[in-house]
Design a protein around this motif. Structure first.
Motif, short mmCIF file in Angstrom:
data_model
loop_
_atom_site.label_atom_id
_atom_site.label_comp_id
_atom_site.label_asym_id
_atom_site.label_seq_id
_atom_site.Cartn_x
_atom_site.Cartn_y
_atom_site.Cartn_z
N ILE A 128 0.87 -1.30 0.16
CA ILE A 128 0.13 -0.48 0.06
C ILE A 128 0.81 1.43 -0.44
O ILE A 128 0.29 2.39 -0.51
CB ILE A 128 -1.01 0.45 2.06
N TRP A 136 -8.18 4.10 -5.04
CA TRP A 136 -6.78 4.16 -4.59
C TRP A 136 -6.03 5.08 -3.12
O TRP A 136 -5.50 4.57 -2.44
CB TRP A 136 -5.72 4.58 -5.53
N SER A 164 -3.15 1.15 -7.28
CA SER A 164 -3.00 0.44 -6.41
C SER A 164 -3.60 -0.76 -7.00
O SER A 164 -4.41 -1.19 -5.77
CB SER A 164 -4.04 1.73 -5.19
N GLU A 201 2.76 1.75 -3.26
CA GLU A 201 1.69 1.82 -4.55
C GLU A 201 0.56 3.77 -4.31
O GLU A 201 0.45 3.59 -5.58
CB GLU A 201 0.95 -0.01 -5.11
N MET A 202 0.31 3.62 -3.22
CA MET A 202 -0.22 5.30 -2.95
C MET A 202 0.08 5.48 -2.63
O MET A 202 -0.37 7.01 -1.92
CB MET A 202 -1.68 4.54 -2.88
N VAL A 239 -0.79 10.57 -4.54
CA VAL A 239 -1.02 9.37 -5.61
C VAL A 239 -0.04 9.03 -6.75
O VAL A 239 0.81 8.42 -6.96
CB VAL A 239 -2.14 8.42 -5.80
#
Length: 494
Positions: A104, A166, A195, A107-108, A344
């Motif tokens: 997590i 996301w 995500s 990815e974001m 993000v």
């Protein structure tokens, strides 16, 4: 809380090997060979090439879910057995909490300590709560004449598509997937294309938990392809979506153009945080307002992005928020000392900065922040505007970033009018020591949730969702099961 250090998390990131294939019918599926790139906002580097679902892959996933529902064991298991499977999945989420938190964060951009300590706790709790609830639901037997018996039973609706955002990629997934599975439905989850890695890993854990093939499928893909295909698919019975109001409109159109599937929407917000001069603790109100708008980089649909504060205490409250914004530590999400991570994507950062530039041009006063942080990755300073007026875009449009708009009011009626002067109605807060004021304003404000002298509090046993253009239907609590069940009446003539 994990005791991993910054160096530990960096080492784990260097060794990160994400799941990149779809999870369909109990197996990993590469799809037709198309892929898309996932870039980490932490440093702008490529994280993975992920299999990209189009209509063909969505067809496979929906067909697997349809077989599992029409012919498989899952809807026919006892609720106790379904619940045990969900509890096993909760146990696996806890066992792999560090791996999921890392995915997590990378990815974001969420600080890994928040992913681990807040999001993953919520995910495990959600699967466990619905697992433990599955066999405790009660059907009805209404009273009838002496020569008949009536039964009202809850029946699972069938195949559920869950399309999630996301910003809380696994929390939003769990809020939809867990009650749907508990009800006996089968599910196709599409994570946001920004995500997908945490969602694909969750799909692998569901297989380990023993969910039968086809019961829980995960397809990675972009909204205009995979999301649209799910929205239009004639074998999807219900679609649950969290995301923007604009995309929610698309899903309603897809339903109208296909099989009239039910579409449940949790959409945007422009939540008012109303501070009266008799708030029990103005310092706490200011600290909570700052936490609420800067938490998760402001990328939160319920973020208290509009501070409505009484003119007599506005300077005191806003000065405290500005001071917190100036001292907040923005940096590497893998550093446990970081308090705010990266937005993000670069595109999203550019959109938020566009809102900031427009607010300044329209006459709002910039009190702090507003600039990009000078480091690799998509970082923005915590930003506060005051002297905002209701007609400004910053007061009306969802920014979805760490940007606070402050408006002062003189009377309770003015505060309520300002609070309701938005197309959204997701959440709100009221700070006052007067019980009558708390009740009056809470009732007058149009929002799905109103917090009094707090923000973002609650448990799984209370519903969450919005009104107006923030959507309809509820996540969490027993009420979430209403979205994934039909009521069947059986009348027996004796």
């Amino acid at each position: 809380m994990t005791d991993l250090t910054h160096a530990d998390w960096q080492a784990r990131a260097a060794a990160f090997r994400p799941v990149t294939q779809h999870q369909i019918a109990g197996a990993e599926h590469a799809g037709g060979g198309a892929s898309f790139t996932v870039v980490s906002p932490r440093d702008g580097k490529v994280l993975a090439e992920v299999a990209r679902a189009g209509a063909a892959e969505v067809d496979l996933a929906v067909a697997a879910a349809r077989r599992a529902f029409d012919d498989g064991a899952w809807p026919r298991l006892s609720p106790t057995d379904r619940g045990r499977a969900l509890v096993r999945l909760a146990d696996l989420v806890e066992a792999h909490r560090e791996d999921l938190a890392l995915a997590i964060s990378l990815e974001m951009g969420k600080p890994v300590t928040e992913a681990y300590g807040i999001e993953l706790r919520a995910v495990a709790d959600t699967f466990r709560w619905y697992g433990e609830t599955a066999d405790k639901l009660i059907d009805e037997a209404p009273q009838t004449a002496h020569d008949a018996v009536a039964l009202v039973t809850r029946e699972p609706v069938g195949v559920v598509a869950a399309v999630v955002p996301w910003n809380f990629p696994l929390t939003m997934a769990a809020w939809k997937v867990a009650p749907a599975l508990a009800a006996g439905c089968t599910v196709v989850l599409k994570p946001a294309e920004q995500s997908p890695l945490s969602g694909l890993l969750l799909g692998r854990l569901a297989r380990e938990a023993g969910l039968p093939p086809g019961v829980f499928n995960v397809v990675a893909g972009e909204g205009p392809e995979a999301g649209r295909a799910l929205g239009l698919h004639p074998d999807v019975d219900v679609l649950a979506f969290t995301g923007s109001t604009a995309v929610g409109r698309h899903f309603l159109r897809y339903a109208a153009d296909s099989n009239l599937k039910r579409v449940w929407l949790e959409l945007g917000g422009k939540s008012p945080n109303i501070v009266f001069p008799d708030a029990p603790d103005l310092a706490a109100a200011a600290a909570t307002a700052a936490w609420g708008i800067f938490f998760n980089q402001g990328e939160m649909c319920t973020a208290p992005s509009r501070l409505l504060v009484h003119a007599s205490v506005a300077d005191e409250v806003v000065d405290a928020i500005v001071e917190r914004g100036r001292t907040l530590r923005v940096g590497d999400p893998l550093d446990p000392a970081t308090e705010m991570g990266a937005l993000v994507t670069e595109d999203h950062l550019a959109r938020v900065r566009g809102h900031i530039e427009r607010a300044s041009a329209e006459g709002a006063r910039l009190r702090c922040g507003g600039s990009r942080v000078d480091r690799a990755g998509s970082y923005l300073e915590p930003t506060v505007f005051d002297r905002v007026t209701p007609g400004m875009a910053i007061a009306r449009e969802e920014v979805f970033g760490p940007v606070l708009s402050v408006m002062a009011f003189e009377t309770e009626a003015e505060a309520v009018r300002l609070a309701n002067s938005t197309e959204y109605g997701l959440a709100a807060a009221v700070w006052t020591s007067n019980l009558a004021t708390a009740h009056r304003v809470s009732r007058a404000v149009r929002a799905g949730t109103v917090w009094v002298n707090c923000y973002e509090e609650g448990g799984l046993n209370v519903p969450f969702g919005g009104v107006k253009q923030s959507g309809h239907g509820r996540d969490k609590s027993l009420h979430a099961l209403d979205k994934y069940t039909d009521l069947k009446t059986t009348w027996i003539q004796l």
